[in-house]
Design a protein around this motif. Structure first.
Motif, short mmCIF file in Angstrom:
data_model
loop_
_atom_site.label_atom_id
_atom_site.label_comp_id
_atom_site.label_asym_id
_atom_site.label_seq_id
_atom_site.Cartn_x
_atom_site.Cartn_y
_atom_site.Cartn_z
N LYS A 58 41.86 28.48 8.06
CA LYS A 58 41.84 27.41 9.07
C LYS A 58 43.25 26.98 9.51
O LYS A 58 43.44 26.55 10.63
CB LYS A 58 41.04 26.22 8.58
N PHE A 102 44.97 32.72 13.58
CA PHE A 102 43.50 32.77 13.49
C PHE A 102 42.85 32.76 14.87
O PHE A 102 41.98 33.55 15.16
CB PHE A 102 42.99 31.60 12.64
N ALA A 103 43.30 31.86 15.75
CA ALA A 103 42.71 31.77 17.09
C ALA A 103 42.90 33.08 17.85
O ALA A 103 42.00 33.56 18.53
CB ALA A 103 43.33 30.60 17.86
N GLU A 104 44.09 33.66 17.72
CA GLU A 104 44.37 34.94 18.38
C GLU A 104 43.45 36.05 17.84
O GLU A 104 42.94 36.86 18.59
CB GLU A 104 45.84 35.31 18.14
N THR A 105 43.20 36.03 16.55
CA THR A 105 42.34 37.03 15.92
C THR A 105 40.90 36.87 16.41
O THR A 105 40.22 37.86 16.72
CB THR A 105 42.39 36.91 14.39
N VAL A 106 40.43 35.65 16.51
CA VAL A 106 39.07 35.39 16.99
C VAL A 106 38.94 35.87 18.44
O VAL A 106 37.93 36.50 18.80
CB VAL A 106 38.72 33.89 16.86
N GLU A 107 39.93 35.60 19.26
CA GLU A 107 39.91 36.07 20.66
C GLU A 107 39.84 37.59 20.72
O GLU A 107 39.10 38.17 21.52
CB GLU A 107 41.14 35.57 21.41
N GLU A 120 36.31 38.72 19.78
CA GLU A 120 35.36 38.46 20.86
C GLU A 120 35.53 39.45 22.00
O GLU A 120 34.55 39.94 22.57
CB GLU A 120 35.53 37.02 21.37
#
Length: 113
Positions: free
Chosen positions: A87, A92-97, A100
């Motif tokens: 968290k 992390f946000a870049e990895t989630v993008e 997706e």
């Protein structure tokens, strides 16, 4: 651990069935043994007499069938230790993008097939 014993209160008793091994003994007698319950044994001169004694023994013991419900102990899911471990990771946000986008691409490829 929680344990619950359920008993059925019936007006007519259910019939119990047993598998019985019949053996002719060397002394000329016949033995009748409940398979899986070697303590329940009857013997006699004939097969019928051995079974009769075995039935009497079983009736004297007044066997009862109960159903046990054992609640398993509550344990934490093994992956819960890893929940939220990224968290605070700035990537992390870049990895989630990325994930997706990759999933969307695979979905599009599957639709065109």
């Amino acid at each position: 651990m929680n344990l619950t014993v359920k008993t059925a209160h019936l007006t007519t008793a259910p019939k119990l069935t047993y598998d019985v091994l019949i053996e002719n003994q060397q002394n000329g007698e016949v033995s009748a043994i409940v398979l899986g319950l070697p303590d329940f044994k009857g013997s006699g001169v004939t097969k019928e007499e051995a079974l009769e004694k075995l039935i009497q023994l079983l009736q004297e013991q007044k066997p009862e069938i109960v159903t046990l419900e054992i609640e398993l102990p509550q344990t934490e899911h093994p992956w819960m230790n890893f929940s939220g471990m990224h968290k605070n990771n700035p990537l992390f946000a870049e990895t989630v993008e990325y994930i997706e986008a990759e999933r969307s691409q695979v979905d599009l490829e599957n639709e065109t097939k």
